[in-house]
Enzyme design. Structure first.
Site, mmCIF file in Angstrom:
data_model
loop_
_atom_site.group_PDB
_atom_site.id
_atom_site.type_symbol
_atom_site.label_atom_id
_atom_site.label_comp_id
_atom_site.label_asym_id
_atom_site.label_seq_id
_atom_site.Cartn_x
_atom_site.Cartn_y
_atom_site.Cartn_z
ATOM 1 N N GLY A 173 25.593 80.362 53.498
ATOM 2 C CA GLY A 173 25.915 81.469 54.455
ATOM 3 C C GLY A 173 27.466 81.668 53.945
ATOM 4 O O GLY A 173 27.497 82.826 53.699
ATOM 5 N N MET A 174 28.357 80.665 54.405
ATOM 6 C CA MET A 174 29.682 81.266 54.158
ATOM 7 C C MET A 174 30.099 80.659 52.565
ATOM 8 O O MET A 174 30.817 81.573 52.199
ATOM 9 C CB MET A 174 30.504 80.171 54.950
ATOM 10 C CG MET A 174 30.315 80.306 56.318
ATOM 11 S SD MET A 174 31.358 81.617 56.969
ATOM 12 C CE MET A 174 30.388 83.070 56.834
ATOM 13 N N GLN A 260 32.103 74.161 47.958
ATOM 14 C CA GLN A 260 31.895 74.547 49.527
ATOM 15 C C GLN A 260 30.304 74.381 49.821
ATOM 16 O O GLN A 260 29.848 74.891 50.494
ATOM 17 C CB GLN A 260 32.391 76.071 49.770
ATOM 18 C CG GLN A 260 32.772 76.048 51.033
ATOM 19 C CD GLN A 260 33.225 77.452 51.457
ATOM 20 O OE1 GLN A 260 32.493 78.281 51.808
ATOM 21 N NE2 GLN A 260 34.411 77.595 51.399
ATOM 22 N N SER A 262 27.543 72.084 51.812
ATOM 23 C CA SER A 262 27.607 71.791 53.094
ATOM 24 C C SER A 262 27.690 70.179 53.346
ATOM 25 O O SER A 262 26.684 69.549 53.833
ATOM 26 C CB SER A 262 26.360 72.322 53.981
ATOM 27 O OG SER A 262 25.113 72.490 52.909
ATOM 28 N N HIS A 264 29.566 68.643 54.921
ATOM 29 C CA HIS A 264 29.804 68.094 56.256
ATOM 30 C C HIS A 264 28.692 67.519 57.097
ATOM 31 O O HIS A 264 28.813 66.706 57.989
ATOM 32 C CB HIS A 264 30.546 69.312 57.213
ATOM 33 C CG HIS A 264 29.308 70.582 57.318
ATOM 34 N ND1 HIS A 264 28.721 71.322 56.625
ATOM 35 C CD2 HIS A 264 28.425 70.407 58.476
ATOM 36 C CE1 HIS A 264 27.862 71.924 57.181
ATOM 37 N NE2 HIS A 264 27.679 71.460 58.269
ATOM 38 N N VAL A 271 22.791 68.061 49.190
ATOM 39 C CA VAL A 271 21.451 67.521 48.519
ATOM 40 C C VAL A 271 21.860 66.611 47.625
ATOM 41 O O VAL A 271 22.827 66.738 46.785
ATOM 42 C CB VAL A 271 21.119 68.842 48.015
ATOM 43 C CG1 VAL A 271 19.757 68.384 47.060
ATOM 44 C CG2 VAL A 271 20.710 69.962 49.188
ATOM 45 N N TYR A 319 37.552 72.612 50.023
ATOM 46 C CA TYR A 319 37.220 73.937 50.569
ATOM 47 C C TYR A 319 36.798 73.731 52.040
ATOM 48 O O TYR A 319 35.903 74.596 52.531
ATOM 49 C CB TYR A 319 36.510 75.091 49.606
ATOM 50 C CG TYR A 319 37.113 76.270 50.034
ATOM 51 C CD1 TYR A 319 38.046 76.766 51.078
ATOM 52 C CD2 TYR A 319 37.004 77.156 48.918
ATOM 53 C CE1 TYR A 319 38.415 77.735 51.215
ATOM 54 C CE2 TYR A 319 37.422 78.478 49.281
ATOM 55 C CZ TYR A 319 38.198 78.695 50.454
ATOM 56 O OH TYR A 319 38.869 79.957 50.587
ATOM 57 N N CYS A 407 39.547 91.046 58.687
ATOM 58 C CA CYS A 407 40.874 91.678 58.264
ATOM 59 C C CYS A 407 41.932 90.749 58.798
ATOM 60 O O CYS A 407 42.338 90.730 60.081
ATOM 61 C CB CYS A 407 41.031 93.206 58.766
ATOM 62 S SG CYS A 407 42.648 93.748 58.283
ATOM 63 N N GLY A 489 32.439 72.859 60.757
ATOM 64 C CA GLY A 489 33.139 72.937 59.570
ATOM 65 C C GLY A 489 33.349 71.651 58.928
ATOM 66 O O GLY A 489 32.586 71.869 57.671
HETATM 67 P P1 NAD Z 1 25.171 76.493 53.914
HETATM 68 O O1 NAD Z 1 24.239 75.510 54.370
HETATM 69 O O2 NAD Z 1 24.720 77.940 54.282
HETATM 70 O O3 NAD Z 1 25.315 76.551 52.481
HETATM 71 C C1 NAD Z 1 25.625 75.196 51.720
HETATM 72 C C2 NAD Z 1 24.973 75.628 50.177
HETATM 73 O O4 NAD Z 1 24.979 74.393 49.594
HETATM 74 C C3 NAD Z 1 23.435 75.719 50.318
HETATM 75 O O5 NAD Z 1 22.747 76.522 49.867
HETATM 76 C C4 NAD Z 1 22.948 74.108 49.626
HETATM 77 O O6 NAD Z 1 21.777 74.391 48.999
HETATM 78 C C5 NAD Z 1 24.145 73.972 48.752
HETATM 79 N N1 NAD Z 1 24.195 72.706 48.201
HETATM 80 C C6 NAD Z 1 24.153 71.457 49.230
HETATM 81 N N2 NAD Z 1 24.411 70.313 48.368
HETATM 82 C C7 NAD Z 1 24.443 70.723 46.884
HETATM 83 C C8 NAD Z 1 24.818 69.995 45.687
HETATM 84 N N3 NAD Z 1 24.760 68.715 45.847
HETATM 85 N N4 NAD Z 1 24.955 70.724 44.704
HETATM 86 C C9 NAD Z 1 24.829 72.342 44.718
HETATM 87 N N5 NAD Z 1 24.283 73.009 45.825
HETATM 88 C C10 NAD Z 1 24.542 72.103 47.124
HETATM 89 O O7 NAD Z 1 26.618 76.285 54.680
HETATM 90 P P2 NAD Z 1 27.845 77.133 54.612
HETATM 91 O O8 NAD Z 1 27.756 78.131 55.706
HETATM 92 O O9 NAD Z 1 27.803 78.007 53.046
HETATM 93 O O10 NAD Z 1 28.875 76.258 54.532
HETATM 94 C C11 NAD Z 1 29.318 75.392 53.715
HETATM 95 C C12 NAD Z 1 30.292 74.377 53.759
HETATM 96 O O11 NAD Z 1 31.658 75.220 54.107
HETATM 97 C C13 NAD Z 1 30.099 73.830 55.350
HETATM 98 O O12 NAD Z 1 30.502 72.396 55.001
HETATM 99 C C14 NAD Z 1 31.100 74.283 56.116
HETATM 100 O O13 NAD Z 1 31.599 73.897 57.135
HETATM 101 C C15 NAD Z 1 32.235 74.863 55.026
HETATM 102 N N6 NAD Z 1 32.955 75.968 55.298
HETATM 103 C C16 NAD Z 1 34.265 76.094 55.162
HETATM 104 C C17 NAD Z 1 35.170 77.436 55.590
HETATM 105 C C18 NAD Z 1 36.203 77.527 54.903
HETATM 106 O O14 NAD Z 1 36.964 78.509 55.010
HETATM 107 N N7 NAD Z 1 36.872 76.926 53.976
HETATM 108 C C19 NAD Z 1 34.386 78.402 56.089
HETATM 109 C C20 NAD Z 1 32.933 78.188 56.428
HETATM 110 C C21 NAD Z 1 32.434 77.007 56.159
#
Ligand code: NAD
Length: 553
Positions: A173-174, A260, A262, A264, A271, A319, A407, A489
């Site tokens: 997602g993010m 980045q 997931s 958390h 995974v 991140y 923005c 997060g």
């Molecule tokens: P998400 O669950 O939608 O996507 C995470 C992706 O990581 C998934 O597609 C998953 O398949 C992949 N993944 C998991 N383990 C993996 C591994 N070992 N190797 C490769 N790929 C792997 O989550 P999201 O919305 O993309 O958020 C990701 C992380 O970023 C979360 O921890 C979130 O809290 C954090 N986040 C940070 C910010 C920021 O500004 N820094 C903003 C939003 C989210």
């Protein structure tokens, strides 16, 4: 919980509710679950592991029904994604108050959360998932772009990342904003993602250019594109811990390294390696405890590789997914040797009340956003970065759900801009009202010691009075809906944060609310950082007249 339904917010000016504020809350809740927007709408998951918009489908239906009937002097209360009460309030009060995933501190861990979730007593709201102001990957795009640019400036003394190689993980997602943000910054960015379908989706959405299956193919493409100084994004199907190790073994050191995934959430997010993606999903369902251990072991390996890249000269940063904390728990004592992105690059922006401000067009018509883009470019013409950002976003960002714009505006600018937009709505220059909101990752709305409040100057990283005051003052000021969350997060136990959304429907009452809420909300960011002793925040407070009694002589 699983139901296959297609939810899409209504467009246009016909109201299903008794006022635009309720209508906006309804449309934005629905928009969070639009298949163009949400990662897994059938299970009400919007983004960030299991960040949901509603606890279950029954709660979702009841919220929509309640919003349709809600009077202009009533407030609906939502407890972890379930509507629990409606009370009489008044016209200037929020129409919805939301509390998601909050636990008494001594009980605040994933084990207890999952126990409650299993009994359908709680939902994980992430940040903007449970507070209905998620706008798809664009929501984080500008912040990610700014972080890459700042990292480049620090490492190379220039914001131009052409010919540079960024390595990261996650295309959900993010995290799915990373490929486009890296490309916008001019770099060649390689994003390792374990689930092939996620990369395919980002290619379809225009956020990623290439999909490759092997490290060999990835290296060949990276070398070719960096040599040609051609900005591009590549998704590699694989597990970060394995791919990073392989690159290290071959002596390939990227210019910037982050991650980045997931991380958390060690059960429903990250995974583990040493098995196929399908085997990992089966293990998650059958034996979550073993899965959790293996996921944390993989995070430890993953962080070791990031430390090795740092040692070899790569600009390396966390991140915002808390991967360092889990690695440390698994014995990587120096996991925190690389910094988080906030203390490394973003904090000066927070000192001026800047953060991921955003707005969405309830009309559903992209023209409304283009008109607000033009207004932003006119009002902030001196800000070259902002003008460039809007131009780039217009060219490169595809709409997801209701048209929206991110923005980063700061204290003083948010309310001035929103007032002008409110006037445009009043004059009929826009087809329908605009909703203004922001991420919970903002300057004065979050306490998260491994992320937004890492290494605060005065050591106040874990003080969560600030986000609670933020929610209280935004409620007092009359935001349209206000939320208090925990665990977003970085996972349960690690953060508390608040959100607000405000509807500009063209009325005088909306202008009054804008003058209160869009001043106090970024104002909390200035105050929080001034109180912690940041010179830039103190200067901003003094120059812009933020009233802080303790700063007075
Ligand atoms: P998400 O669950 O939608 O996507 C995470 C992706 O990581 C998934 O597609 C998953 O398949 C992949 N993944 C998991 N383990 C993996 C591994 N070992 N190797 C490769 N790929 C792997 O989550 P999201 O919305 O993309 O958020 C990701 C992380 O970023 C979360 O921890 C979130 O809290 C954090 N986040 C940070 C910010 C920021 O500004 N820094 C903003 C939003 C989210």
């Amino acid at each position: 919980m699983l139901q296959t339904r297609t939810i899409r917010a209504p467009r246009g000016t016909e109201l299903a509710c008794k006022g635009w504020t309720q209508e906006a809350a309804m449309r934005m809740l629905m928009n969070n679950l639009d298949p163009e927007v949400a990662e897994n709408p059938d299970e009400l998951v919007v983004y960030g592991g299991i960040g949901r918009a509603a606890r279950d489908w029954e709660s979702f239906d009841k919220m929509i029904e309640t919003l349709k009937k809600l009077e202009n002097n009533e407030t609906m209360l939502v407890q972890s994604g379930k509507p629990v009460a409606v009370f009489k309030t008044h016209e200037h009060a929020p129409r919805v108050l939301i509390a998601n995933s909050n636990l008494v501190p001594a009980w605040a861990n994933w084990d207890h959360f999952y126990e409650l979730e299993e009994r359908n007593l709680m939902m994980y709201g992430q940040m903007t998932a449970g507070s209905w102001i998620y706008i798809g990957a664009q929501g984080i795009l500008q912040g990610t772009y700014l972080s890459f640019v700042e990292a480049g400036k620090k490492k190379f003394g220039t914001a131009d990342l052409r010919g540079k190689f960024i390595l990261t993980g996650g295309m959900g997602g993010m995290s799915g904003a990373q490929p486009l943000a890296g490309k916008m910054a001019g770099a060649v960015i390689l994003v390792v993602e374990v689930e092939r379908a996620r990369i395919e989706r980002k290619i379809k959405e225009g956020y990623c250019d290439y999909l490759v299956e092997t490290v060999d193919e990835a290296i060949e493409l990276v070398n070719k594109l960096t040599a040609a100084k051609e900005p591009a994004s590549i998704g590699l199907v694989g597990n970060c811990a394995d791919v990073n190790r392989e690159l290290l073994n071959r002596g390939i050191i990227p210019d910037l390294v982050t991650d980045q995934t997931s991380a958390h959430d060690p059960i429903n997010g990250y995974v583990p390696n040493g098995m196929s993606f399908e085997e990992a999903l089966a293990l998650r369902a059958k034996d979550p405890k073993t899965y959790e251990r293996k996921a944390k072991e993989t995070m430890a390996e993953h962080v070791r590789t990031m430390l090795a890249f740092q040692e070899a000269g790569a600009e390396t940063f966390d991140y915002g997914n808390n991967i360092r904390a889990y690695a440390k728990e698994m014995g990587v004592e120096n996991a925190f040797d690389f910094p988080g992105f906030v203390p490394a690059y973003i904090r000066p922006l927070f000192c001026e009340g800047k953060g991921p401000f955003r707005w969405a067009a309830l009309s559903g018509d992209p023209e409304d956003i283009y008109k607000t883009d033009a207004l932003a470019k006119e009002m902030f013409a001196d800000d070259e970065g902002l003008v460039n950002w809007i131009d780039m976003a217009q060219k490169m960002v595809k709409w997801q759900g209701l048209p929206a714009r991110i923005c980063w505006l700061g204290y003083g600018d948010r309310h001035r801009f929103a007032l002008r937009v409110n006037e445009m709505v009043a004059k009929g220059e826009l087809k329908a009202p605009i909703v203004f909101g922001r991420d919970h990752l903002d300057s004065g709305s979050v306490a998260s010691p491994n992320r937004e409040t890492e290494s605060m100057k005065d050591g106040s990283d874990a003080v969560s009075d600030w986000p609670l005051l933020n929610a209280l003052v935004n409620t007092a000021g009359g935001a349209s809906w206000v939320s208090i969350h925990h665990g977003g997060g970085v996972g349960i136990g690690y953060s508390q944060h608040a959100g607000q959304v405000l509807v500009a429907d063209g009325t005088d009452m909306a202008a009054e609310k804008i003058n209160r809420v869009l001043v106090s909300d970024p104002g909390m960011g200035v105050v929080r950082h001034a109180d912690a002793g940041y010179e830039l925040a103190i200067k901003t407070a003094k120059e812009k007249g933020v009233h802080m009694p303790m700063l007075e002589g």
